[in-house]
Design a protein around this motif. Structure first.
Motif, PDB file in Angstrom:
ATOM      1  N   GLU A 117       0.835  -1.205   0.000  1.00  0.00           N
ATOM      2  CA  GLU A 117       0.000   0.000   0.000  1.00  0.00           C
ATOM      3  C   GLU A 117       0.872   1.257   0.000  1.00  0.00           C
ATOM      4  O   GLU A 117       0.608   2.213  -0.743  1.00  0.00           O
ATOM      5  CB  GLU A 117      -0.908  -0.007   1.232  1.00  0.00           C
ATOM      6  CG  GLU A 117      -1.933  -1.117   1.211  1.00  0.00           C
ATOM      7  CD  GLU A 117      -3.339  -0.574   1.154  1.00  0.00           C
ATOM      8  OE1 GLU A 117      -3.773   0.030   2.137  1.00  0.00           O
ATOM      9  OE2 GLU A 117      -3.987  -0.758   0.100  1.00  0.00           O
ATOM     10  N   GLY A 149      -1.592   0.564  -3.255  1.00  0.00           N
ATOM     11  CA  GLY A 149      -2.673  -0.406  -3.148  1.00  0.00           C
ATOM     12  C   GLY A 149      -2.215  -1.766  -3.611  1.00  0.00           C
ATOM     13  O   GLY A 149      -1.018  -2.015  -3.787  1.00  0.00           O
ATOM     14  N   ARG A 167      -8.231  -4.862   0.413  1.00  0.00           N
ATOM     15  CA  ARG A 167      -7.461  -3.825  -0.292  1.00  0.00           C
ATOM     16  C   ARG A 167      -7.658  -3.965  -1.797  1.00  0.00           C
ATOM     17  O   ARG A 167      -7.752  -2.955  -2.509  1.00  0.00           O
ATOM     18  CB  ARG A 167      -5.977  -3.969   0.041  1.00  0.00           C
ATOM     19  CG  ARG A 167      -5.449  -3.320   1.295  1.00  0.00           C
ATOM     20  CD  ARG A 167      -6.288  -3.366   2.538  1.00  0.00           C
ATOM     21  NE  ARG A 167      -5.640  -2.682   3.642  1.00  0.00           N
ATOM     22  CZ  ARG A 167      -4.926  -3.294   4.573  1.00  0.00           C
ATOM     23  NH1 ARG A 167      -4.746  -4.604   4.518  1.00  0.00           N
ATOM     24  NH2 ARG A 167      -4.386  -2.602   5.568  1.00  0.00           N
ATOM     25  N   ARG A 195      -9.644  -1.314  -4.610  1.00  0.00           N
ATOM     26  CA  ARG A 195      -9.069  -0.813  -5.867  1.00  0.00           C
ATOM     27  C   ARG A 195      -9.976  -1.109  -7.055  1.00  0.00           C
ATOM     28  O   ARG A 195      -9.625  -0.819  -8.195  1.00  0.00           O
ATOM     29  CB  ARG A 195      -7.709  -1.476  -6.099  1.00  0.00           C
ATOM     30  CG  ARG A 195      -6.646  -1.081  -5.093  1.00  0.00           C
ATOM     31  CD  ARG A 195      -5.756   0.002  -5.619  1.00  0.00           C
ATOM     32  NE  ARG A 195      -4.756  -0.539  -6.539  1.00  0.00           N
ATOM     33  CZ  ARG A 195      -3.739   0.184  -7.004  1.00  0.00           C
ATOM     34  NH1 ARG A 195      -3.607   1.451  -6.658  1.00  0.00           N
ATOM     35  NH2 ARG A 195      -2.857  -0.360  -7.841  1.00  0.00           N
TER      36      ARG A 195
END
Length: 264
Positions: free
Chosen positions: A75, A80, A126, A130
């Motif tokens: 990240e 990301g 995560r 995105r």
């Protein structure tokens, strides 16, 4: 060269050697920025082979704080995560059930099964944030049926296959796909003693002879399958276990008649 992963953020565990190293290099070759994770120290060598597109990190894939730290690095460094290849694993030797130490059995499960679970647990949210992506887990043909690995290894890889299926279902609506790749006999750090011995006694031609292609795989061949599952080429492939084993798992063991020969 096609750039299926241009500007994508990718994590590869077990990237110090074998399939993990081959996949990390292949991802970078197609434009990805790669977090190269391993516990051995060889992650630095893989990152050096890739160059500026790679960041190395020492990680115990079955230890949650390490996995959280790995995800945080992706990240921080790359903004990301788009793809995770949860590949790290150990063999656990070849002892039978009755000679296997329960502590060793638990350690194999910790690395081989809890490791992928932790990768999904920490990275999937995560990836979803995105807009979606892919998770690929390394299972094994040993997870399909007996005969291709130790009890601990086989059980752990059967769990990985099921974990991919469960995760795919529980990520419904997230646009995160989860699949497993199932290597057959492949020349990696884990299997190197087998190959070294075969070379020493001039019997390398016997390695892999039980599958229809009658040979073992090279890490790059598995990496190609991993990149397919991680790419948009597999956009409708989800919750699947892809065996890359020369055809070994397509049959129960039999005595085969070699191509081009006649029956006695």
């Amino acid at each position: 060269m096609e750039q299926r992963f241009r500007d994508k953020s990718v994590i590869v565990t077990g990237a110090g050697s074998g399939i993990g190293r081959a996949a990390a290099i292949a991802f970078a070759g197609e434009g990805a920025r790669v977090i190269v994770a391993d516990i051995s120290g060889a992650e630095e060598e893989t990152a050096a082979a890739i160059g500026p597109a790679a960041r190395a990190i020492r990680v115990d894939a079955g230890h949650e704080p390490d996995v959280a730290r790995m995800v945080a690095l992706a990240e921080e460094a790359h903004g990301g995560i788009d793809v995770v290849f949860a590949n790290a694993g150990i063999s656990g030797g070849m002892a039978n059930i009755f000679d296997t130490d329960p502590g060793l059995f638990a350690e194999v499960l910790r690395v081989n099964l809890i490791g992928p679970f932790l990768a999904i647990r920490h990275a999937a949210p995560r990836i979803a944030a995105r807009g979606g992506g892919a998770i690929v887990l390394t299972a094994s043909v040993a997870g399909l049926r007996s005969g291709a690995g130790s009890p601990a290894y086989s059980a752990s890889k059967a769990g990985v296959i099921n974990l991919a299926q469960v995760a795919a279902q529980q990520l419904t609506g997230s646009k995160v796909r989860v699949n497993a790749v199932l290597p057959g006999l492949t020349e990696t750090g884990m299997t190197q003693p087998v190959f070294d011995h075969a070379r020493a006694v001039d019997k390398l031609d016997r390695i892999g002879r039980l599958n229809p292609l009658q040979r073992a795989a090279q890490p790059a061949e598995l990496a190609a399958a991993v990149l397919f599952l991680a790419s948009d080429d597999a956009s409708y492939v989800n919750g699947q276990a892809l065996a890359v084993d020369g055809g070994l798992s397509s049959s129960h063991p039999v005595t085969r008649q070699a191509y081009g020969t006649t029956a006695a």
